[in-house]
Design a protein around this motif. Structure first.
Motif, PDB file in Angstrom:
ATOM      1  N   CYS A   1      -9.350 -15.966   2.359  1.00 40.76           N
ATOM      2  CA  CYS A   1      -8.055 -15.872   3.040  1.00 40.76           C
ATOM      3  C   CYS A   1      -8.257 -15.790   4.546  1.00 40.76           C
ATOM      4  CB  CYS A   1      -7.310 -14.637   2.537  1.00 40.76           C
ATOM      5  SG  CYS A   1      -5.653 -14.456   3.197  1.00 40.76           S
ATOM      6  N   GLU A   2      -7.531 -16.604   5.282  1.00 40.36           N
ATOM      7  CA  GLU A   2      -7.604 -16.596   6.743  1.00 40.36           C
ATOM      8  C   GLU A   2      -7.146 -15.246   7.306  1.00 40.36           C
ATOM      9  OE1 GLU A   2      -8.503 -17.594  10.472  1.00 40.36           O
ATOM     10  OE2 GLU A   2      -8.978 -18.840   8.726  1.00 40.36           O
TER      11      GLU A   2
ATOM     12  N   GLY B   1     -11.252 -10.915  11.318  1.00 42.83           N
ATOM     13  CA  GLY B   1     -11.225  -9.759  12.206  1.00 42.83           C
ATOM     14  C   GLY B   1     -11.048  -8.420  11.519  1.00 42.83           C
ATOM     15  N   LYS B   2     -10.975  -8.430  10.196  1.00 40.94           N
ATOM     16  CA  LYS B   2     -10.775  -7.184   9.457  1.00 40.94           C
ATOM     17  C   LYS B   2     -12.080  -6.751   8.771  1.00 40.94           C
ATOM     18  CE  LYS B   2      -5.838  -7.618   8.665  1.00 40.94           C
ATOM     19  NZ  LYS B   2      -5.627  -8.592   9.711  1.00 40.94           N
TER      20      LYS B   2
ATOM     21  N   ARG C   1      -8.115  -3.470   0.709  1.00 38.35           N
ATOM     22  CA  ARG C   1      -6.788  -2.851   0.616  1.00 38.35           C
ATOM     23  C   ARG C   1      -5.688  -3.906   0.581  1.00 38.35           C
ATOM     24  NH1 ARG C   1      -7.883   2.057   4.839  1.00 38.35           N
ATOM     25  NH2 ARG C   1      -8.808   3.491   3.321  1.00 38.35           N
ATOM     26  N   MET C   2      -5.867  -4.983   1.319  1.00 40.29           N
ATOM     27  CA  MET C   2      -4.892  -6.078   1.302  1.00 40.29           C
ATOM     28  C   MET C   2      -4.777  -6.671  -0.098  1.00 40.29           C
ATOM     29  SD  MET C   2      -5.897  -7.926   4.898  1.00 40.29           S
ATOM     30  CE  MET C   2      -4.770  -9.334   4.718  1.00 40.29           C
ATOM     31  N   VAL C   3      -5.923  -6.861  -0.752  1.00 36.09           N
ATOM     32  CA  VAL C   3      -5.917  -7.415  -2.105  1.00 36.09           C
ATOM     33  C   VAL C   3      -5.303  -6.418  -3.087  1.00 36.09           C
ATOM     34  CG1 VAL C   3      -7.344  -8.258  -4.014  1.00 36.09           C
ATOM     35  CG2 VAL C   3      -7.888  -8.916  -1.655  1.00 36.09           C
ATOM     36  N   TYR C   4      -5.723  -5.153  -3.011  1.00 31.64           N
ATOM     37  CA  TYR C   4      -5.175  -4.138  -3.916  1.00 31.64           C
ATOM     38  C   TYR C   4      -3.657  -4.033  -3.781  1.00 31.64           C
ATOM     39  CZ  TYR C   4      -9.994  -2.487  -4.578  1.00 31.64           C
ATOM     40  OH  TYR C   4     -11.322  -2.397  -4.863  1.00 31.64           O
ATOM     41  N   ALA C   5      -3.140  -4.202  -2.570  1.00 30.20           N
ATOM     42  CA  ALA C   5      -1.698  -4.126  -2.352  1.00 30.20           C
ATOM     43  C   ALA C   5      -0.956  -5.211  -3.117  1.00 30.20           C
ATOM     44  CB  ALA C   5      -1.384  -4.213  -0.862  1.00 30.20           C
ATOM     45  N   THR C   6      -1.594  -6.361  -3.319  1.00 33.76           N
ATOM     46  CA  THR C   6      -0.936  -7.445  -4.070  1.00 33.76           C
ATOM     47  C   THR C   6      -0.827  -7.109  -5.551  1.00 33.76           C
ATOM     48  OG1 THR C   6      -2.936  -8.723  -4.594  1.00 33.76           O
ATOM     49  CG2 THR C   6      -1.878  -9.156  -2.460  1.00 33.76           C
TER      50      THR C   6
ATOM     51  N   VAL D   1     -13.582 -12.982   1.795  1.00 35.94           N
ATOM     52  CA  VAL D   1     -14.140 -13.763   2.906  1.00 35.94           C
ATOM     53  C   VAL D   1     -13.057 -14.625   3.547  1.00 35.94           C
ATOM     54  CG1 VAL D   1     -16.473 -13.828   1.932  1.00 35.94           C
ATOM     55  CG2 VAL D   1     -14.868 -15.644   1.375  1.00 35.94           C
ATOM     56  N   THR D   2     -13.320 -14.992   4.799  1.00 33.39           N
ATOM     57  CA  THR D   2     -12.463 -15.974   5.486  1.00 33.39           C
ATOM     58  C   THR D   2     -12.930 -17.363   5.058  1.00 33.39           C
ATOM     59  OG1 THR D   2     -13.903 -16.194   7.389  1.00 33.39           O
ATOM     60  CG2 THR D   2     -12.218 -14.443   7.491  1.00 33.39           C
ATOM     61  N   PRO D   3     -12.136 -18.393   5.310  1.00 34.08           N
ATOM     62  CA  PRO D   3     -12.585 -19.749   4.977  1.00 34.08           C
ATOM     63  C   PRO D   3     -13.903 -20.104   5.666  1.00 34.08           C
ATOM     64  CG  PRO D   3     -10.233 -19.758   5.344  1.00 34.08           C
ATOM     65  CD  PRO D   3     -10.724 -18.375   5.727  1.00 34.08           C
TER      66      PRO D   3
END
Length: 76
Positions: free
Chosen positions: A35-36, A40-41, A48-53, A70-72
């Motif tokens: 995910c783009e 920077g994270k 946490r971003m994934v768990y929130a989904t 990972v980023t692209p």
């Protein structure tokens, strides 16, 4: 719970992401999420971003989820 459903939830919750999820026992899964928005994270923030989904499914229908985020550019 199945891997395809988890991948779909992650991709819906993180627009533009691509999730590859594996797991065959219905409660333990592994995921690669590209995910783009991860740029920077730190890894903890990405997770946490994934768990929130996945919301309340974590710790319930999904007992364990091993993540690689990972980023692209990092995936290439």
């Amino acid at each position: 719970m199945d891997a395809d459903t988890i991948a779909r939830l992650i991709e819906q919750g993180l627009p533009g992401s691509k999730a590859h999820v594996q797991g065959d026992d219905g409660v333990h899964f592994e995921a690669l999420v590209v995910c783009e928005a991860f740029r920077g994270k730190l890894p903890l923030a990405r997770h946490r971003m994934v768990y929130a989904t996945l919301g309340d499914l974590m710790g319930g229908a999904i007992h364990a989820l091993a993540l690689r985020t990972v980023t692209p550019d990092e995936a290439a």
